[in-house]
Design an enzyme around this catalytic site. Structure first.
Site, mmCIF file in Angstrom:
data_model
loop_
_atom_site.group_PDB
_atom_site.id
_atom_site.type_symbol
_atom_site.label_atom_id
_atom_site.label_comp_id
_atom_site.label_asym_id
_atom_site.label_seq_id
_atom_site.Cartn_x
_atom_site.Cartn_y
_atom_site.Cartn_z
ATOM 1 N N GLU A 132 7.451 -41.588 -11.449
ATOM 2 C CA GLU A 132 7.354 -41.501 -10.182
ATOM 3 C C GLU A 132 5.679 -41.513 -10.073
ATOM 4 O O GLU A 132 5.004 -40.544 -10.640
ATOM 5 C CB GLU A 132 7.845 -40.267 -9.403
ATOM 6 C CG GLU A 132 7.581 -40.568 -7.896
ATOM 7 C CD GLU A 132 8.217 -38.989 -7.034
ATOM 8 O OE1 GLU A 132 8.073 -38.020 -7.602
ATOM 9 O OE2 GLU A 132 8.890 -39.540 -6.086
ATOM 10 N N GLU A 191 15.543 -31.185 -3.315
ATOM 11 C CA GLU A 191 15.577 -32.367 -2.849
ATOM 12 C C GLU A 191 14.106 -32.876 -3.522
ATOM 13 O O GLU A 191 13.058 -32.605 -3.188
ATOM 14 C CB GLU A 191 15.104 -32.510 -1.225
ATOM 15 C CG GLU A 191 16.067 -31.940 -0.346
ATOM 16 C CD GLU A 191 17.711 -32.603 -0.384
ATOM 17 O OE1 GLU A 191 17.443 -33.900 -0.683
ATOM 18 O OE2 GLU A 191 18.389 -31.978 0.228
ATOM 19 N N LYS A 224 7.306 -21.618 3.171
ATOM 20 C CA LYS A 224 6.050 -21.725 2.267
ATOM 21 C C LYS A 224 5.611 -23.404 2.206
ATOM 22 O O LYS A 224 6.117 -24.121 1.504
ATOM 23 C CB LYS A 224 6.170 -21.259 0.917
ATOM 24 C CG LYS A 224 4.852 -20.761 0.210
ATOM 25 C CD LYS A 224 3.991 -21.770 -0.159
ATOM 26 C CE LYS A 224 4.214 -22.475 -1.233
ATOM 27 N NZ LYS A 224 3.211 -23.640 -1.395
ATOM 28 N N CYS A 250 8.979 -40.136 -1.173
ATOM 29 C CA CYS A 250 10.149 -39.831 -2.044
ATOM 30 C C CYS A 250 10.776 -41.081 -2.537
ATOM 31 O O CYS A 250 11.503 -41.281 -3.659
ATOM 32 C CB CYS A 250 10.985 -38.679 -1.928
ATOM 33 S SG CYS A 250 11.543 -38.589 -0.499
HETATM 34 P P1 NAD Z 1 5.598 -30.187 -5.708
HETATM 35 O O1 NAD Z 1 6.522 -29.983 -6.634
HETATM 36 O O2 NAD Z 1 4.154 -30.347 -6.613
HETATM 37 O O3 NAD Z 1 5.410 -29.079 -4.842
HETATM 38 C C1 NAD Z 1 6.488 -29.062 -3.751
HETATM 39 C C2 NAD Z 1 6.059 -27.352 -3.082
HETATM 40 O O4 NAD Z 1 6.456 -26.565 -4.317
HETATM 41 C C3 NAD Z 1 4.870 -27.035 -2.662
HETATM 42 O O5 NAD Z 1 4.674 -26.303 -1.584
HETATM 43 C C4 NAD Z 1 4.110 -26.313 -4.027
HETATM 44 O O6 NAD Z 1 3.322 -25.383 -3.498
HETATM 45 C C5 NAD Z 1 5.469 -25.713 -4.489
HETATM 46 N N1 NAD Z 1 5.487 -25.143 -5.681
HETATM 47 C C6 NAD Z 1 4.540 -25.933 -6.607
HETATM 48 N N2 NAD Z 1 4.675 -25.118 -7.954
HETATM 49 C C7 NAD Z 1 5.561 -24.092 -7.642
HETATM 50 C C8 NAD Z 1 6.051 -23.012 -8.364
HETATM 51 N N3 NAD Z 1 5.808 -22.911 -9.969
HETATM 52 N N4 NAD Z 1 6.986 -22.179 -7.997
HETATM 53 C C9 NAD Z 1 7.191 -22.433 -6.610
HETATM 54 N N5 NAD Z 1 6.758 -23.228 -5.622
HETATM 55 C C10 NAD Z 1 5.642 -24.266 -6.382
HETATM 56 O O7 NAD Z 1 5.559 -31.554 -4.973
HETATM 57 P P2 NAD Z 1 4.580 -32.368 -3.988
HETATM 58 O O8 NAD Z 1 3.728 -32.698 -4.904
HETATM 59 O O9 NAD Z 1 4.129 -31.277 -3.102
HETATM 60 O O10 NAD Z 1 5.348 -33.627 -3.336
HETATM 61 C C11 NAD Z 1 5.583 -34.578 -3.918
HETATM 62 C C12 NAD Z 1 7.127 -34.570 -4.654
HETATM 63 O O11 NAD Z 1 8.027 -34.214 -3.401
HETATM 64 C C13 NAD Z 1 7.436 -35.882 -5.082
HETATM 65 O O12 NAD Z 1 8.145 -35.818 -6.138
HETATM 66 C C14 NAD Z 1 8.478 -36.598 -4.076
HETATM 67 O O13 NAD Z 1 9.324 -37.423 -4.506
HETATM 68 C C15 NAD Z 1 9.034 -35.203 -3.536
HETATM 69 N N6 NAD Z 1 9.883 -35.449 -2.383
HETATM 70 C C16 NAD Z 1 11.128 -35.592 -2.260
HETATM 71 C C17 NAD Z 1 11.874 -35.662 -0.901
HETATM 72 C C18 NAD Z 1 13.347 -35.766 -0.913
HETATM 73 O O14 NAD Z 1 13.825 -35.724 0.184
HETATM 74 N N7 NAD Z 1 14.115 -36.036 -1.946
HETATM 75 C C19 NAD Z 1 10.982 -35.697 0.054
HETATM 76 C C20 NAD Z 1 9.522 -35.805 0.023
HETATM 77 C C21 NAD Z 1 8.996 -35.645 -1.083
#
Ligand code: NAD
Length: 501
Positions: free
Chosen positions: A403, A269, A193, A304
């Site tokens: 963040e 992650e 997804k 991240c």
């Molecule tokens: P997000 O948590 O908003 O979304 C991530 C994914 O989760 C998306 O596909 C989204 O549609 C899905 N999602 C959102 N709400 C959901 C729910 N209620 N149930 C199931 N799925 C849901 O994050 P984002 O804005 O897409 O990405 C940014 C974040 O990702 C930042 O916090 C960043 O630090 C983190 N990140 C971490 C790493 C790592 O390796 N640690 C790498 C890249 C990004």
């Protein structure tokens, strides 16, 4: 499409001519959402709608999971010899390289990063990741335990079954590949997804995998929103594990979903607020400032592991802040489709407002912007922010604790080593950290004391598929990359065999 060494590509012309298929890919076929609904893909480059994607919901996730389960159960992939999976995944990697221009253009249009990095970083790393796991998978062995002679105990790793992968928009292909590589190489089926803010490259990856010979149903992609398709996948009773990358807020929900459903494994992650510690004994502060600026402003600060908190010794802080302020203008945002651009657009209007909100909070709490601080290129209709540096930040300010996920650096001064370590560790996050010192004892001492999944010494930009990537504390519990990731998508099984004397 291929890149010609002699003729530069006209990316804008290609963007104008490009057409995208945003339908889901389930059971080897492109399909509309069962409701027929779609959502607009707005390009952050200019705020215009450039594509539609299927709005997957629970029924589409059910279909994808059923297809993945059927593929796993009949062994069309899991039952192949590792060397056979290797050959197909190597072909998949080659096809990613072959379609590099198309994939890079799609990524840039979807989420706004500069085309040069979509090509060199995102496509390259995605292809290398798939190839690395392909090459590894026929070279890992199982174990025989040192039991008494009357029995033999085999300790084997078996694929888990159906893996749900939920990924963010900041490195859409790379984040997917970090999960697809080990999950597919070990014989699992996958339902991916992608983020609703960047779904298009994931769909093309699944088509290329099919073309390479990954059997139908093994790799499915359902675009859609987090609270709809994402939630349905994470709550599904027939999904064995979730590989999640995203925010800490949503990572928390992943654990809830698992507890409310089938106790599936959850690998999180999550976010970061990485600390960058500069001591006065470091002998090349110019390189240090260049590395920090390059790391915090790369990918528009939407990384991240962006080193967003600088801790610098008070004796060198004024001088170091000047060096950083001189670096910042090099990262002025430009048109992501211009091959010279080094900083592109933030992913959407919401992210733009979030980042500008944090900049406002920095001013309100008394920090001083010594570079940037404003929206840029608003005439384009897209979402751009200047590379921004705040000096005079305290570690308890909002811009030091939360963040931001944008091109914003906070400078915090320290008096001595103990204070630097204490402040660096005073964070709910623990993804990465960096220590800069020419004193070998100090570098080791501080690296040991920092609470982070990865600590860099006198550099920040080293990265390789051979090393694990992940955090401690609320930055998550999983590790992507390296051979360790194979452990996430396999179950350990013990088989006892009696041996009669
Ligand atoms: P997000 O948590 O908003 O979304 C991530 C994914 O989760 C998306 O596909 C989204 O549609 C899905 N999602 C959102 N709400 C959901 C729910 N209620 N149930 C199931 N799925 C849901 O994050 P984002 O804005 O897409 O990405 C940014 C974040 O990702 C930042 O916090 C960043 O630090 C983190 N990140 C971490 C790493 C790592 O390796 N640690 C790498 C890249 C990004």
């Amino acid at each position: 499409m291929t890149t010609s060494a002699s003729t530069p590509i006209d990316w804008r012309a290609r963007a104008a001519a490009a057409r995208f298929d945003g339908r889901a890919l389930i059971g080897g076929k492109r399909v509309a959402a069962q409701t027929g609904e779609t959502f607009d893909r707005v390009s952050p480059i200019d705020g215009r709608v450039f594509a539609q994607a299927a709005r997957g919901r629970a029924a589409d996730i059910d279909a994808a999971v059923a297809s993945a389960r059927a593929a796993f159960a009949d062994g069309r992939w899991a039952g192949k010899a590792p060397a056979a999976r290797k050959r197909i995944l190597m072909k998949f990697s080659e096809l990613i390289q072959k379609h590099k221009d198309e994939l890079a253009l799609t990524e840039t249009l979807d989420m706004g990063k500069p085309i040069q990095y979509s090509l060199s970083v995102d496509v390259g790393s995605t292809a290398r990741t798939i190839a690395w796991y392909a090459e590894a998978i026929d070279k890992v062995y199982d174990e025989i335990a040192p039991t008494p002679a009357s029995a033999l105990a085999l300790i084997t790793r078996e694929p888990m079954g159906v893996i749900g992968c939920i990924v963010p928009w900041n490195y859409p292909m790379i984040m997917a590949a970090w999960k697809l590589g080990p999950a597919l190489a070990t014989g699992n089926s996958v339902v991916l997804k992608p983020s609703e803010k960047s779904p298009l490259t994931a769909l093309r990856l699944a088509e290329l995998a099919l073309e390479a010979g990954v059997p139908e149903g093994v790799f499915n992609v359902v675009p859609g929103f987090g609270h709809e398709a994402g939630e349905a996948l994470a709550l599904h009773m027939d999904v064995d594990a979730i590989g999640f990358t995203g925010s800490t807020r949503v990572g928390r929900r992943m654990m809830e979903y698992a507890s409310r459903s089938n106790l599936k494994r959850v690998y999180n992650e999550l976010g970061g607020k990485s600390a960058f510690l500069v001591f006065p004994d470091f002998d090349d502060l110019d390189r240090c400032a260049q590395t920090l600026a390059g790391s915090i402003f790369f990918n528009q600060g939407e990384s991240c592991n962006a080193p967003s908190r600088l801790f610098v010794h008070e004796s060198i802080a004024d001088d170091f802040a000047k060096k950083l302020a001189a670096e910042a203008p090099k990262y002025q945002p430009g048109d992501p489709l211009d091959a010279r651009t080094v900083m592109g657009a933030l992913v959407d209007d919401t992210q733009l407002k979030t980042v500008l909100g944090y900049i406002g909070a920095g001013h309100e709490e008394g920090a001083k912007a010594i570079a940037g601080g404003r929206q840029a290129r608003s005439e384009s209709g897209g979402y751009y922010v200047e590379p921004t540096i705040f000096d005079g930040v305290r570690n308890d300010m909002k811009i030091a604790r939360e963040e931001i996920f944008g091109p914003v650096l906070s400078i915090i001064r320290f008096k001595d080593e103990a204070e630097a370590i204490r402040m660096a560790n005073d964070s709910s996050y623990g993804l990465q950290a960096s220590v800069w010192s020419s004193h070998i004892d100090r570098a080791h001492r501080v690296a040991r004391a920092l609470q982070a999944g990865t600590v860099h010494v006198n550099q920040y930009d080293e990265d390789d598929i051979t090393v694990p990537f992940g955090g401690v504390k609320q930055s998550g519990n999983g590790r992507d990359k390296s051979l360790h990731a194979l452990e996430k998508y396999t179950e350990l099984k013990t088989t006892w065999i009696r041996i009669n004397a």
